[in-house]
Scaffold this active site. Structure first.
Site, PDB file in Angstrom:
ATOM      1  N   HIS A   1       0.483  -1.454  -0.267  1.00  0.00           N
ATOM      2  CA  HIS A   1      -0.179  -0.097  -0.102  1.00  0.00           C
ATOM      3  C   HIS A   1       0.665   1.883   0.156  1.00  0.00           C
ATOM      4  O   HIS A   1       0.969   2.301  -1.021  1.00  0.00           O
ATOM      5  CB  HIS A   1      -0.653  -0.296   1.022  1.00  0.00           C
ATOM      6  CG  HIS A   1      -2.015   0.569   1.175  1.00  0.00           C
ATOM      7  ND1 HIS A   1      -3.720   1.281   0.024  1.00  0.00           N
ATOM      8  CD2 HIS A   1      -1.664   1.507   1.718  1.00  0.00           C
ATOM      9  CE1 HIS A   1      -3.030   2.523   0.943  1.00  0.00           C
ATOM     10  NE2 HIS A   1      -3.060   2.480   1.604  1.00  0.00           N
TER      11      HIS A   1
ATOM     12  N   HIS B   1       0.660   3.812  -2.903  1.00  0.00           N
ATOM     13  CA  HIS B   1       0.794   5.544  -2.732  1.00  0.00           C
ATOM     14  C   HIS B   1       2.135   6.206  -3.209  1.00  0.00           C
ATOM     15  O   HIS B   1       1.793   7.612  -3.743  1.00  0.00           O
ATOM     16  CB  HIS B   1       0.816   5.989  -0.981  1.00  0.00           C
ATOM     17  CG  HIS B   1      -0.407   6.131  -0.728  1.00  0.00           C
ATOM     18  ND1 HIS B   1      -1.282   7.243  -0.428  1.00  0.00           N
ATOM     19  CD2 HIS B   1      -1.124   4.977   0.007  1.00  0.00           C
ATOM     20  CE1 HIS B   1      -2.359   6.878   0.265  1.00  0.00           C
ATOM     21  NE2 HIS B   1      -2.739   5.150   0.662  1.00  0.00           N
TER      22      HIS B   1
ATOM     23  N   GLN C   1       3.574   1.609  -1.212  1.00  0.00           N
ATOM     24  CA  GLN C   1       4.433   1.603  -2.802  1.00  0.00           C
ATOM     25  C   GLN C   1       3.369   2.616  -3.674  1.00  0.00           C
ATOM     26  O   GLN C   1       4.167   3.477  -4.262  1.00  0.00           O
ATOM     27  CB  GLN C   1       4.989   0.227  -3.309  1.00  0.00           C
ATOM     28  CG  GLN C   1       6.340   0.108  -2.075  1.00  0.00           C
ATOM     29  CD  GLN C   1       7.757   0.501  -2.369  1.00  0.00           C
ATOM     30  OE1 GLN C   1       7.825   1.201  -1.385  1.00  0.00           O
ATOM     31  NE2 GLN C   1       7.865   0.905  -3.253  1.00  0.00           N
TER      32      GLN C   1
END
Length: 110
Positions: free
Chosen positions: A78, A82, A80
């Protein structure tokens, strides 16, 4: 690497990537208002936030390169996601600000 440490780094990546993304969107909004200096300042803020996110990412990569294995977590994936999304927003913001600035110049010459 301890799970707790990986979670903390993941949250820091999310935090800094989110700040960078927000600054890039604020830069676009400023450019649309014709506030080029503010747009440039917001893009510098985005760059600074990206630098911090990349430091966290580099720390994770270095740990893995040292052979310290850790379980892949949904939180890290998650984080990464973002970061990569925020990087795309930044790249598009650069192009949009350029286009907006050019359009504003063209409108001024009319």
């Amino acid at each position: 690497m301890k799970t707790e440490t990986m979670q903390q780094l993941s949250f820091m990546i999310i935090l800094h990537a989110g700040n960078a993304r927000s600054s890039a969107f604020e830069a676009i909004a400023a450019a649309k208002r014709g506030e080029v200096e503010i747009a440039e300042a917001k893009m510098k803020e985005a760059d600074a936030a990206f630098l911090e996110a990349h430091k966290m990412q580099t720390e994770l990569l270095q740990e893995e390169a040292r052979g310290t294995s850790s379980e892949m977590s949904v939180l890290l994936v998650h984080a990464q996601d973002h970061l990569m999304t925020a990087m795309t927003v930044k790249e598009l913001a650069i192009e949009m600000i350029d286009m907006i600035t050019r359009l504003n110049r063209l409108e001024e010459t009319k």
